[in-house]
Design an enzyme around this catalytic site. Structure first.
Site, PDB file in Angstrom:
ATOM      1  N   TRP A 109     -26.087   0.980 -35.465  1.00  0.00           N
ATOM      2  CA  TRP A 109     -26.662   0.966 -36.876  1.00  0.00           C
ATOM      3  C   TRP A 109     -27.938   1.784 -36.981  1.00  0.00           C
ATOM      4  CZ3 TRP A 109     -23.002  -0.002 -40.173  1.00  0.00           C
ATOM      5  CH2 TRP A 109     -22.106  -0.913 -40.079  1.00  0.00           C
TER       6      TRP A 109
ATOM      7  N   LYS B  94     -25.385 -11.436 -44.585  1.00  0.00           N
ATOM      8  CA  LYS B  94     -25.597 -12.019 -43.408  1.00  0.00           C
ATOM      9  C   LYS B  94     -26.215 -13.509 -43.680  1.00  0.00           C
ATOM     10  CE  LYS B  94     -24.960  -7.866 -41.425  1.00  0.00           C
ATOM     11  NZ  LYS B  94     -23.411  -7.584 -41.006  1.00  0.00           N
TER      12      LYS B  94
ATOM     13  N   ASP C 236     -34.822  -1.957 -40.515  1.00  0.00           N
ATOM     14  CA  ASP C 236     -33.604  -2.512 -40.903  1.00  0.00           C
ATOM     15  C   ASP C 236     -33.534  -3.971 -40.459  1.00  0.00           C
ATOM     16  OD1 ASP C 236     -30.935  -3.241 -41.293  1.00  0.00           O
ATOM     17  OD2 ASP C 236     -30.068  -1.581 -40.174  1.00  0.00           O
TER      18      ASP C 236
HETATM   19  N1  PMP Z   1     -27.676  -2.351 -40.533  1.00  0.00           N
HETATM   20  C1  PMP Z   1     -27.310  -3.442 -39.851  1.00  0.00           C
HETATM   21  C2  PMP Z   1     -28.168  -3.944 -38.552  1.00  0.00           C
HETATM   22  C3  PMP Z   1     -25.993  -4.295 -40.058  1.00  0.00           C
HETATM   23  O1  PMP Z   1     -25.391  -5.036 -39.225  1.00  0.00           O
HETATM   24  C4  PMP Z   1     -24.937  -3.504 -40.940  1.00  0.00           C
HETATM   25  C5  PMP Z   1     -23.791  -4.097 -41.372  1.00  0.00           C
HETATM   26  N2  PMP Z   1     -22.979  -4.956 -40.366  1.00  0.00           N
HETATM   27  C6  PMP Z   1     -25.434  -2.372 -41.508  1.00  0.00           C
HETATM   28  C7  PMP Z   1     -26.806  -1.907 -41.351  1.00  0.00           C
HETATM   29  C8  PMP Z   1     -24.652  -1.843 -42.790  1.00  0.00           C
HETATM   30  O2  PMP Z   1     -24.839  -2.437 -43.937  1.00  0.00           O
HETATM   31  P1  PMP Z   1     -23.974  -2.114 -45.360  1.00  0.00           P
HETATM   32  O3  PMP Z   1     -22.478  -2.538 -44.985  1.00  0.00           O
HETATM   33  O4  PMP Z   1     -24.745  -3.162 -46.050  1.00  0.00           O
HETATM   34  O5  PMP Z   1     -24.352  -0.871 -45.719  1.00  0.00           O
END
Ligand code: PMP
Length: 364
Positions: free
Chosen positions: A101, A200, A176
């Site tokens: 991520w 989450k 994030d």
């Molecule tokens: N950052 C993290 C730490 C994540 O776990 C996730 C999704 N699992 C995301 C970003 C992406 O998030 P989204 O699907 O809401 O764009």
């Protein structure tokens, strides 16, 4: 029958929240209609909207001088929106790479930087070790003149988490927090920007939390698309356009539930105890092997391996048969992952620990 849901997201929601939503579904607050059907400009929804924003501000401890926004587009839009608003032309932003991520966040910053003669720079990474840990303070190469320092506080896929923030001096921290927001107390004043998809720890998919220090809003370059400018949403209390009303309603109920449980501090105590009992069971066996280095272990996503993939496949299938679902590791890394977000009750973890022991006894 409700199962024990260890999915990484969208994830388990508190049962009392689902029950309340069900009870109110057809007639919300005496309106004779569902909140799903209500105008986002109607008084009944307005109370929901303000309640969610106020609840977040209280539960997170957001000080004056920071705005709380509820946006769409997921954390993935924030990968782009953060540099779009904060990476000034000719500037440089630091990124710590701790997993898939943060790599995606960096990739978006690089695209923004390329268009405005700026730079996105890797200030530290543990990629060489398969992202099994968080960099140690001495391993970071921080630019004191950076526009900001970006990190991913919890790495959902690798099962690692920052337990101590790097000292960034005057450089604003951009975090994030998608997979650990409100799972433990944080000092919001240490951050320039926090973002998190709700799906989450905060509620359902479809709404994204942003907390931003107000003075940073003025960095946005002229000519940004209106909807990509944080100021648009800050000025309109996240009602510039139609918000995801039902997702915000559920988020408000989840935040109220967190407050009833004792807030972020109580969540942290509960989450730590859940994670410790599962790690203890893993460490006590020669059959299961934790994926992350102990000092970097996540309280949210517990990742572990079995002797081989065949055992892992059988483990996940047998667990599902016992009502323990969502345990398959992310497709990019395999293995097993148990996500223990706020709404996963201690009983679910007890059931999982008992299952681990029984599976080892019969398959070990
Ligand atoms: N950052 C993290 C730490 C994540 O776990 C996730 C999704 N699992 C995301 C970003 C992406 O998030 P989204 O699907 O809401 O764009």
């Amino acid at each position: 029958m409700r199962v024990h849901n260890f999915g990484a997201g969208p994830a388990a929601l508190p049962l009392p929240v689902l029950e309340r939503a069900r009870a109110e579904l057809l007639d919300f607050a005496g309106t004779g209609m569902s909140v799903l059907e209500a105008s986002h400009r109607a008084p009944a929804y307005d109370a929901v909207h303000r309640g969610a924003l106020d609840g977040l501000r209280r539960a997170l401890g957001v000080p004056a001088g920071w705005s709380v926004l509820l946006l769409q587009g997921g954390a993935s839009l924030q990968f782009a929106m953060a540099p779009t608003n904060l990476l000034t032309s000719g500037g440089s932003a630091d990124y710590v790479l701790t997993g898939a991520w943060s790599r995606k966040a960096l990739a978006e910053a690089e695209r923004v930087a390329a268009g405005r003669g700026a730079r996105a720079r890797v200030a530290g990474t543990t990629e060489g070790e398969g992202f099994t840990r968080i960099p140690r303070p001495g391993e970071l190469d921080l630019d004191p003149a950076a526009a900001y320092l970006h990190l991913t506080t919890n790495n959902t896929i690798f099962g690692t988490q920052w337990h101590e923030l790097p000292a960034a001096g005057d450089v604003p921290l951009v975090a994030d927090m998608s997979s650990d927001v409100l799972s433990r107390p944080v000092d919001v004043a240490r951050f320039g920007l926090i973002y998190a998809g709700a799906q989450k720890n905060l509620g359902p998919a479809g709404v994204t939390l942003v907390v931003v220090r107000d003075d940073l809003l003025e960095r946005a370059p002229a000519g940004l698309a209106t909807i990509l400018d944080y100021r648009t949403h800050a000025a309109k209390d996240s009602l510039y356009n139609t918000p995801p009303t039902f997702a915000i309603y559920l988020l408000g109920l989840v935040v109220a539930w967190i407050e009833e449980q004792g807030g972020a501090a109580a969540m942290a105590e509960r989450n730590r105890a859940k994670a410790e009992s599962l790690y203890a069971a893993i460490d006590a066996s020669g059959f299961y092997r934790g994926s992350a280095e102990p000092a970097s272990r996540s309280w949210m996503n517990v990742t572990f391996r079995l002797p081989d993939e065949e055992h892992e496949g059988r483990f996940v299938a047998a667990a599902a048969g016992e009502g323990l679902v969502g345990l398959r590791g992310h497709r990019s890394v395999g293995g097993v992952r148990a996500s223990l977000y706020n709404a996963v009750p201690p009983e679910a973890v007890e059931a999982l620990v008992a299952f681990l022991r029984e599976f080892e006894r019969t398959h070990g």
